[in-house]
Design an enzyme around this catalytic site. Structure first.
Site, PDB file in Angstrom:
ATOM      1  N   LYS A 104     -19.016  61.357  90.672  1.00 27.37           N
ATOM      2  CA  LYS A 104     -19.980  60.675  91.179  1.00 27.37           C
ATOM      3  C   LYS A 104     -20.479  59.558  90.874  1.00 27.37           C
ATOM      4  O   LYS A 104     -20.780  58.762  91.923  1.00 27.37           O
ATOM      5  CB  LYS A 104     -21.203  61.900  91.041  1.00 27.37           C
TER       6      LYS A 104
ATOM      7  N   HIS B 181     -31.737  51.667  84.934  1.00 28.63           N
ATOM      8  CA  HIS B 181     -32.522  52.367  85.960  1.00 28.63           C
ATOM      9  C   HIS B 181     -33.821  52.102  86.059  1.00 28.63           C
ATOM     10  O   HIS B 181     -34.408  52.019  86.895  1.00 28.63           O
ATOM     11  CB  HIS B 181     -32.286  53.679  85.950  1.00 28.63           C
TER      12      HIS B 181
ATOM     13  N   GLU C 155     -29.787  53.848  95.953  1.00 30.55           N
ATOM     14  CA  GLU C 155     -29.957  53.955  94.238  1.00 30.55           C
ATOM     15  C   GLU C 155     -29.854  52.623  93.454  1.00 30.55           C
ATOM     16  O   GLU C 155     -28.961  51.803  94.010  1.00 30.55           O
ATOM     17  CB  GLU C 155     -28.759  54.841  93.768  1.00 30.55           C
TER      18      GLU C 155
ATOM     19  N   ASP D  28     -16.152  56.775 107.331  1.00 33.30           N
ATOM     20  CA  ASP D  28     -16.430  57.991 107.140  1.00 33.30           C
ATOM     21  C   ASP D  28     -16.602  58.578 105.736  1.00 33.30           C
ATOM     22  O   ASP D  28     -15.681  58.824 105.106  1.00 33.30           O
ATOM     23  CB  ASP D  28     -15.568  59.153 107.872  1.00 33.30           C
TER      24      ASP D  28
HETATM   25  P1  NAD Z   1      -9.931  55.984 116.979  1.00 30.65           P
HETATM   26  O1  NAD Z   1      -9.163  57.021 117.366  1.00 30.65           O
HETATM   27  O2  NAD Z   1     -11.266  55.530 117.234  1.00 30.65           O
HETATM   28  O3  NAD Z   1      -8.816  54.547 116.651  1.00 30.65           O
HETATM   29  C1  NAD Z   1      -7.546  54.669 116.067  1.00 30.65           C
HETATM   30  C2  NAD Z   1      -6.732  54.380 117.432  1.00 30.65           C
HETATM   31  O4  NAD Z   1      -6.716  52.867 117.507  1.00 30.65           O
HETATM   32  C3  NAD Z   1      -5.242  54.560 117.151  1.00 30.65           C
HETATM   33  O5  NAD Z   1      -4.996  55.757 117.466  1.00 30.65           O
HETATM   34  C4  NAD Z   1      -4.718  53.396 118.092  1.00 30.65           C
HETATM   35  O6  NAD Z   1      -4.505  53.970 119.414  1.00 30.65           O
HETATM   36  C5  NAD Z   1      -5.533  52.390 118.081  1.00 30.65           C
HETATM   37  N1  NAD Z   1      -5.114  51.119 117.162  1.00 30.65           N
HETATM   38  C6  NAD Z   1      -5.175  50.128 117.848  1.00 30.65           C
HETATM   39  N2  NAD Z   1      -4.924  49.086 116.626  1.00 30.65           N
HETATM   40  C7  NAD Z   1      -4.346  49.812 115.693  1.00 30.65           C
HETATM   41  C8  NAD Z   1      -3.950  49.562 114.710  1.00 30.65           C
HETATM   42  N3  NAD Z   1      -3.924  48.377 114.099  1.00 30.65           N
HETATM   43  N4  NAD Z   1      -3.741  50.444 113.598  1.00 30.65           N
HETATM   44  C9  NAD Z   1      -3.931  51.671 114.041  1.00 30.65           C
HETATM   45  N5  NAD Z   1      -4.420  52.122 115.144  1.00 30.65           N
HETATM   46  C10 NAD Z   1      -4.669  51.233 116.044  1.00 30.65           C
HETATM   47  O7  NAD Z   1     -10.176  56.501 115.251  1.00 30.65           O
HETATM   48  P2  NAD Z   1      -9.648  57.220 114.350  1.00 30.65           P
HETATM   49  O8  NAD Z   1      -9.211  56.335 113.213  1.00 30.65           O
HETATM   50  O9  NAD Z   1      -8.228  57.877 114.697  1.00 30.65           O
HETATM   51  O10 NAD Z   1     -10.563  58.343 114.056  1.00 30.65           O
HETATM   52  C11 NAD Z   1     -11.689  57.900 113.023  1.00 30.65           C
HETATM   53  C12 NAD Z   1     -12.929  58.769 113.383  1.00 30.65           C
HETATM   54  O11 NAD Z   1     -12.648  59.988 113.618  1.00 30.65           O
HETATM   55  C13 NAD Z   1     -14.013  58.821 112.607  1.00 30.65           C
HETATM   56  O12 NAD Z   1     -15.120  58.144 113.354  1.00 30.65           O
HETATM   57  C14 NAD Z   1     -14.172  60.046 111.801  1.00 30.65           C
HETATM   58  O13 NAD Z   1     -15.547  60.133 111.518  1.00 30.65           O
HETATM   59  C15 NAD Z   1     -13.680  60.808 112.967  1.00 30.65           C
HETATM   60  N6  NAD Z   1     -13.348  62.235 112.646  1.00 30.65           N
HETATM   61  C16 NAD Z   1     -13.053  62.666 111.444  1.00 30.65           C
HETATM   62  C17 NAD Z   1     -12.626  63.913 111.088  1.00 30.65           C
HETATM   63  C18 NAD Z   1     -12.414  64.172 109.643  1.00 30.65           C
HETATM   64  O14 NAD Z   1     -12.302  63.327 108.715  1.00 30.65           O
HETATM   65  N7  NAD Z   1     -12.023  65.693 109.172  1.00 30.65           N
HETATM   66  C19 NAD Z   1     -12.607  64.847 111.986  1.00 30.65           C
HETATM   67  C20 NAD Z   1     -12.758  64.334 113.463  1.00 30.65           C
HETATM   68  C21 NAD Z   1     -13.039  63.137 113.731  1.00 30.65           C
END
Ligand code: NAD
Length: 421
Positions: free
Chosen positions: A262, A376, A84, A278
């Site tokens: 929005k 715009h 946009e 996300d």
């Molecule tokens: P991930 O599992 O890829 O990474 C997180 C992991 O990284 C942690 O569990 C930990 O083991 C590790 N890690 C390493 N260094 C870290 C630090 N400094 N701090 C925290 N963790 C560290 O990712 P995630 O964040 O658990 O999940 C994100 C993904 O899940 C996104 O892609 C999202 O789109 C997706 N997702 C979203 C939903 C929802 O929003 N309802 C549902 C399912 C999946």
């Protein structure tokens, strides 16, 4: 560039050729030559093919930079990915005004996410709920055994909350697992823990576990940004009053609040996308939080301070990460995080909410004064000029003429193009 020299204030940034803009960002954020080249490169198809299913190619969106941001005393250039027009310019303008009174100030909670485990077919929900609480230590240990890395960084499952809910299919227990996810968005981390807890919760309650998933209403992971917008700079106290009149409709009316919010998400989503986070999760959390009182309302709040200046506040849940997810895979998302110079997910979240507030101020300010169409339309006119076949310098010539005439139409663009050719 030393920290003292680092100012995100650049006048006429929009007038610079793309190459010079990249040079400025490269210097500001200490990018390597390789990193600077990424701006003009598309996502490698093999990476794309690993990110989602049935890949055919990439879908490009423009990546712009918002300038002038001062947040908690630190200068930021903010990458924004959005289709946009006017959004990046509006954010940069607001940031310039906010700087007069010290820029944006933020505060945030710990990065606590909520995982939900739904338990049904329980004979006595009240005593089962108490049984869960009595076994809290054991339950948290099982959760933490799932993610040793997270625990090592100081995160992990910290608490349990047990809710009894009545529904058309009977009573159920919903256990909330509270997880400190540190620098991650946390969905995978929390979902893994919730799934691992199903057997023990069934054993404790004698019920049946159905859903085990994180809640996007991340209301324990809140960020608040505040800024003071100078009354003189925005045209005097009567403009502050006009702004507050406009804002008050968003505070009381869901029809206006949806559009008001929005506008906030225009800024927020653009940065969420640019950092590979996300945006659906952020959107879901923001709108659910906006309805937390039972009535959907404005996520931001405005009032006049004792000097007659306009104070803006914005608070919302921000579930984003700098580790994990697509942000660690997509080269441009990694580049955008380097441009920002952020060190933690908390710092990124604070930039996100400051940007949302800047965006919101710009939109309500424009609506309270000249309206948003003026801003715009000049970019829209350029798009129409391109649609009419204009290239190079012709684009500005055709667009300028249409804006002056107040007639931004494809047939008029074609006529002007014929005239100047
Ligand atoms: P991930 O599992 O890829 O990474 C997180 C992991 O990284 C942690 O569990 C930990 O083991 C590790 N890690 C390493 N260094 C870290 C630090 N400094 N701090 C925290 N963790 C560290 O990712 P995630 O964040 O658990 O999940 C994100 C993904 O899940 C996104 O892609 C999202 O789109 C997706 N997702 C979203 C939903 C929802 O929003 N309802 C549902 C399912 C999946």
């Amino acid at each position: 560039m030393s920290n003292k020299e680092k100012s995100s204030v650049v006048s006429g940034f929009y007038k610079l050729p793309v190459k010079e803009r990249i040079e400025f960002v490269k210097k500001f954020s200490n990018l390597t030559d390789e990193e600077a080249k990424l701006f003009s490169q598309s996502l490698n198809i093999d990476i794309a093919d690993r990110m989602i299913e049935n890949v055919l190619g990439n879908f490009e969106l423009p990546l712009g930079i918002a300038v002038n941001f001062l947040i908690n005393g630190k200068d930021y250039l903010i990458p924004m990915t959005i289709e946009e027009s006017s959004v990046v310019a509006a954010a940069s303008n607001s940031a310039k005004i906010a700087r007069i009174n010290g820029g944006f100030k933020t505060e945030s909670t710990d990065p606590l996410m909520i995982g939900q485990i739904q338990i049904l077919h329980i004979k006595d929900v009240a005593s089962a709920a108490q049984d869960i609480i009595n076994k809290k230590k054991e339950i948290l240990k099982i959760a933490n055994d799932q993610d040793k890395v997270l625990v090592k960084f100081g995160g992990g499952a910290k608490d349990l909350e047990v809710r009894i809910l009545d529904s058309p299919i009977g009573k159920m227990i919903v256990t909330h697992l509270i997880v400190d996810v540190r620098d991650a968005m946390g969905a995978n981390a929390v979902n893994t823990m919730c799934e691992a807890l199903a057997p023990i919760l069934e054993e404790i309650t004698g019920g049946k576990v159905r859903l085990k998933i994180l809640s996007n209403l991340a209301d324990k992971r809140l960020v608040k940004a505040t800024a003071v917008f100078d009354k003189e700079k925005i045209g005097g106290e009567h403009i502050v009053d006009a702004f507050l009149e406009s804002y008050n409709l968003a505070a009381i009316d869901p029809y206006r609040a949806a559009t008001h919010n929005k506008g906030i998400m225009n800024g927020i989503d653009a940065l969420i996308v640019a950092t590979g986070n996300d945006f659906r999760a952020i959107e879901a959390g923001a709108h659910a939080y906006a309805a937390k009182s039972g009535q959907y309302t404005s996520l931001s709040h405005y009032y006049k301070d004792k000097n007659g200046n306009l104070v803006g506040e914005l608070e919302l849940p921000v579930a984003i990460g700098i580790v994990g997810g697509a942000g660690n895979i997509h080269p441009k998302a990694k580049l955008c995080k380097k441009i920002l110079g952020i060190k933690t997910a908390k710092e990124l979240a604070e930039v996100v909410v400051s940007l949302g507030l800047a965006q919101n101020f710009a939109a309500v300010f424009a609506l309270s004064t000249v309206g948003i169409q003026k801003g715009h339309m000049s970019l829209h006119a350029k798009n129409i000029a391109v649609m009419a076949g204009a290239t190079g310098e012709e684009i500005d010539k055709v667009a300028d003429k249409m804006v002056k005439e107040g007639k931004i139409k494809l047939d008029r663009a074609e006529e002007i193009l014929k005239e100047i050719r």
